[in-house]
Design a protein around this motif. Sequence first.
Motif, PDB file in Angstrom:
ATOM      1  N   GLU A   1       0.703  -1.322   0.082  1.00  0.00           N
ATOM      2  CA  GLU A   1       0.018   0.226   0.007  1.00  0.00           C
ATOM      3  C   GLU A   1       0.796   1.366   0.094  1.00  0.00           C
ATOM      4  O   GLU A   1       0.544   2.141  -0.757  1.00  0.00           O
ATOM      5  N   TRP A   2       2.022   1.431   0.804  1.00  0.00           N
ATOM      6  CA  TRP A   2       2.974   2.358   0.849  1.00  0.00           C
ATOM      7  C   TRP A   2       3.438   2.692  -0.414  1.00  0.00           C
ATOM      8  O   TRP A   2       3.545   3.714  -0.889  1.00  0.00           O
ATOM      9  N   ARG A   3       3.956   1.486  -0.988  1.00  0.00           N
ATOM     10  CA  ARG A   3       4.760   1.930  -2.332  1.00  0.00           C
ATOM     11  C   ARG A   3       3.524   2.279  -3.489  1.00  0.00           C
ATOM     12  O   ARG A   3       3.934   3.299  -4.188  1.00  0.00           O
ATOM     13  N   ALA A   4       2.148   1.836  -3.506  1.00  0.00           N
ATOM     14  CA  ALA A   4       1.239   2.191  -4.396  1.00  0.00           C
ATOM     15  C   ALA A   4       0.964   3.852  -4.208  1.00  0.00           C
ATOM     16  O   ALA A   4       1.003   4.816  -5.097  1.00  0.00           O
ATOM     17  N   PHE A   5       1.073   4.290  -2.693  1.00  0.00           N
ATOM     18  CA  PHE A   5       0.777   5.591  -2.474  1.00  0.00           C
ATOM     19  C   PHE A   5       1.916   6.454  -3.040  1.00  0.00           C
ATOM     20  O   PHE A   5       1.735   7.703  -3.519  1.00  0.00           O
ATOM     21  N   VAL A   6       3.177   6.142  -2.812  1.00  0.00           N
ATOM     22  CA  VAL A   6       4.420   6.783  -3.053  1.00  0.00           C
ATOM     23  C   VAL A   6       4.493   6.878  -4.566  1.00  0.00           C
ATOM     24  O   VAL A   6       4.616   8.114  -4.962  1.00  0.00           O
ATOM     25  N   LEU A   7       4.039   5.950  -5.149  1.00  0.00           N
ATOM     26  CA  LEU A   7       4.299   5.971  -6.826  1.00  0.00           C
ATOM     27  C   LEU A   7       3.060   6.877  -7.250  1.00  0.00           C
ATOM     28  O   LEU A   7       3.363   7.588  -8.256  1.00  0.00           O
ATOM     29  N   GLY A   8       1.870   6.926  -6.753  1.00  0.00           N
ATOM     30  CA  GLY A   8       0.763   7.700  -6.979  1.00  0.00           C
ATOM     31  C   GLY A   8       0.994   9.410  -6.766  1.00  0.00           C
ATOM     32  O   GLY A   8       0.804  10.212  -7.574  1.00  0.00           O
ATOM     33  N   ALA A   9       1.775   9.564  -5.605  1.00  0.00           N
ATOM     34  CA  ALA A   9       2.361  10.948  -5.383  1.00  0.00           C
ATOM     35  C   ALA A   9       3.348  11.480  -6.557  1.00  0.00           C
ATOM     36  O   ALA A   9       3.102  12.514  -6.674  1.00  0.00           O
TER      37      ALA A   9
ATOM     38  N   GLU B   1      -0.695  11.944  -8.940  1.00  0.00           N
ATOM     39  CA  GLU B   1      -2.079  11.559  -8.995  1.00  0.00           C
ATOM     40  C   GLU B   1      -3.047  12.255  -7.786  1.00  0.00           C
ATOM     41  O   GLU B   1      -4.190  12.311  -7.887  1.00  0.00           O
ATOM     42  N   PHE B   2      -2.254  13.039  -6.804  1.00  0.00           N
ATOM     43  CA  PHE B   2      -3.041  13.559  -5.797  1.00  0.00           C
ATOM     44  C   PHE B   2      -2.956  15.083  -5.916  1.00  0.00           C
ATOM     45  O   PHE B   2      -3.350  15.748  -5.017  1.00  0.00           O
ATOM     46  N   ASP B   3      -2.429  15.581  -7.203  1.00  0.00           N
ATOM     47  CA  ASP B   3      -2.439  17.069  -7.357  1.00  0.00           C
ATOM     48  C   ASP B   3      -3.846  17.475  -7.279  1.00  0.00           C
ATOM     49  O   ASP B   3      -4.842  16.975  -8.171  1.00  0.00           O
ATOM     50  N   LEU B   4      -3.960  18.660  -6.834  1.00  0.00           N
ATOM     51  CA  LEU B   4      -5.395  19.405  -6.962  1.00  0.00           C
ATOM     52  C   LEU B   4      -5.570  20.082  -8.277  1.00  0.00           C
ATOM     53  O   LEU B   4      -6.702  20.196  -8.768  1.00  0.00           O
TER      54      LEU B   4
END
Length: 78
Positions: A62-70, A74-77
């Motif tokens: 889950e952490w890897r997916a979060f970091v790669l998304g960031a 992926e989380f840019d406004l």
Amino acid sequence: MATETATTPETGGKLRPDLSGAEWRSGSRTAGDVEIAFVDGLIAMRDGRDPDGPALIFTPAEWRAFVLGARDGEFDLG
């Protein structure tokens, strides 16, 4: 904090680690940043302005997916 159990292969059944002795790290020296800690094969993330508040708990996958998304925005406004 008590340890809850669940069937999580990465942690041998531990879902929530005991964070009382965790070494929290921040990406900067400014108070109020997000802090992370590596405990019992899991990654905990909390608000540095509220160290006694709740923490999000991630498995390594889950952490890897979060970091790669960031990294990918992926989380840019905008």
